[in-house]
Design a protein around this motif. Structure first.
Motif, PDB file in Angstrom:
ATOM      1  N   ASN A 121       0.796  -1.233   0.000  1.00 31.90           N
ATOM      2  CA  ASN A 121       0.000   0.000   0.000  1.00 31.90           C
ATOM      3  C   ASN A 121       0.827   1.281   0.000  1.00 31.90           C
ATOM      4  O   ASN A 121       0.389   2.293  -0.531  1.00 31.90           O
ATOM      5  CB  ASN A 121      -0.936   0.027   1.207  1.00 31.90           C
ATOM      6  N   VAL A 122       1.983   1.266   0.637  1.00 35.62           N
ATOM      7  CA  VAL A 122       2.808   2.466   0.759  1.00 35.62           C
ATOM      8  C   VAL A 122       3.783   2.530  -0.413  1.00 35.62           C
ATOM      9  O   VAL A 122       4.471   1.557  -0.707  1.00 35.62           O
ATOM     10  CB  VAL A 122       3.591   2.465   2.097  1.00 35.62           C
ATOM     11  N   ALA A 123       3.836   3.673  -1.092  1.00 33.72           N
ATOM     12  CA  ALA A 123       4.731   3.846  -2.239  1.00 33.72           C
ATOM     13  C   ALA A 123       6.081   4.428  -1.829  1.00 33.72           C
ATOM     14  O   ALA A 123       7.117   4.014  -2.335  1.00 33.72           O
ATOM     15  CB  ALA A 123       4.080   4.749  -3.287  1.00 33.72           C
ATOM     16  N   TRP A 124       6.060   5.413  -0.912  1.00 31.18           N
ATOM     17  CA  TRP A 124       7.298   6.092  -0.541  1.00 31.18           C
ATOM     18  C   TRP A 124       7.184   6.732   0.841  1.00 31.18           C
ATOM     19  O   TRP A 124       6.087   6.924   1.358  1.00 31.18           O
ATOM     20  CB  TRP A 124       7.675   7.153  -1.585  1.00 31.18           C
ATOM     21  N   LEU A 125       8.344   7.084   1.393  1.00 28.95           N
ATOM     22  CA  LEU A 125       8.446   7.845   2.638  1.00 28.95           C
ATOM     23  C   LEU A 125       9.408   9.001   2.402  1.00 28.95           C
ATOM     24  O   LEU A 125      10.355   8.891   1.624  1.00 28.95           O
ATOM     25  CB  LEU A 125       8.988   6.985   3.773  1.00 28.95           C
ATOM     26  N   ARG A 126       9.167  10.103   3.074  1.00 27.33           N
ATOM     27  CA  ARG A 126      10.104  11.235   3.046  1.00 27.33           C
ATOM     28  C   ARG A 126      10.158  11.800   4.461  1.00 27.33           C
ATOM     29  O   ARG A 126       9.140  11.860   5.155  1.00 27.33           O
ATOM     30  CB  ARG A 126       9.634  12.302   2.049  1.00 27.33           C
ATOM     31  N   TYR A 127      11.334  12.240   4.883  1.00 29.68           N
ATOM     32  CA  TYR A 127      11.500  12.734   6.252  1.00 29.68           C
ATOM     33  C   TYR A 127      12.024  14.161   6.243  1.00 29.68           C
ATOM     34  O   TYR A 127      12.974  14.478   5.535  1.00 29.68           O
ATOM     35  CB  TYR A 127      12.469  11.818   7.020  1.00 29.68           C
ATOM     36  N   TYR A 167       0.993   7.004  -0.494  1.00 29.19           N
ATOM     37  CA  TYR A 167       0.360   5.713  -0.757  1.00 29.19           C
ATOM     38  C   TYR A 167       0.211   5.471  -2.251  1.00 29.19           C
ATOM     39  O   TYR A 167       0.167   6.415  -3.046  1.00 29.19           O
ATOM     40  CB  TYR A 167      -1.006   5.651  -0.057  1.00 29.19           C
ATOM     41  N   LYS A 168       0.126   4.228  -2.622  1.00 25.85           N
ATOM     42  CA  LYS A 168       0.018   3.851  -4.030  1.00 25.85           C
ATOM     43  C   LYS A 168      -1.272   4.358  -4.662  1.00 25.85           C
ATOM     44  O   LYS A 168      -1.332   4.546  -5.869  1.00 25.85           O
ATOM     45  CB  LYS A 168       0.153   2.334  -4.189  1.00 25.85           C
ATOM     46  N   ASN A 169      -2.291   4.640  -3.852  1.00 25.82           N
ATOM     47  CA  ASN A 169      -3.544   5.167  -4.387  1.00 25.82           C
ATOM     48  C   ASN A 169      -3.497   6.683  -4.580  1.00 25.82           C
ATOM     49  O   ASN A 169      -4.498   7.296  -4.937  1.00 25.82           O
ATOM     50  CB  ASN A 169      -4.724   4.776  -3.494  1.00 25.82           C
ATOM     51  N   GLY A 170      -2.339   7.301  -4.300  1.00 23.66           N
ATOM     52  CA  GLY A 170      -2.168   8.738  -4.495  1.00 23.66           C
ATOM     53  C   GLY A 170      -2.311   9.568  -3.241  1.00 23.66           C
ATOM     54  O   GLY A 170      -1.982  10.752  -3.244  1.00 23.66           O
ATOM     55  N   GLY A 171      -2.808   8.998  -2.162  1.00 26.80           N
ATOM     56  CA  GLY A 171      -2.955   9.740  -0.916  1.00 26.80           C
ATOM     57  C   GLY A 171      -1.603  10.055  -0.292  1.00 26.80           C
ATOM     58  O   GLY A 171      -0.644   9.294  -0.437  1.00 26.80           O
TER      59      GLY A 171
END
Length: 91
Positions: free
Chosen positions: A30-36, A47-51
């Motif tokens: 479900n999760v596409a990426w993280l940024r800190y 999220y992969k759905n664009g959220g």
């Protein structure tokens, strides 16, 4: 000299770049990426759905643990349960 680190360590480098604000793709259903954002201690989740969501009050050590977790989704769920709510980022 055998105990010296190589000049280029991709794992260490990617962690440093992530803590410096670089978006890191993750393996998750479900999760596409993280940024800190270290200055504001904010973790952004795409999220992969664009959220896109954010969570304030996340220190760098915890952000790296989540990024490297076997299940990023479970790690984020645990963070939400113990530290409050994620806010939706309005685009």
């Amino acid at each position: 000299m055998a105990d010296l680190l190589p000049l280029h360590d991709p794992v260490a480098d990617s962690g440093a770049r992530f803590l410096a604000g670089e978006t890191a793709p993750v393996k998750s259903s479900n999760v596409a990426w993280l940024r800190y954002d270290a200055e504001n201690e904010t973790l952004f989740i795409g999220y992969k759905n664009g959220g896109e969501y954010e969570r304030d009050g996340v220190d760098g050590k915890l952000a790296l643990e989540i990024r490297k977790a076997k299940s990023v989704g479970k790690a984020l769920h645990a963070l939400q349960g113990s530290h409050g709510v994620f806010k939706k980022v309005e685009k």
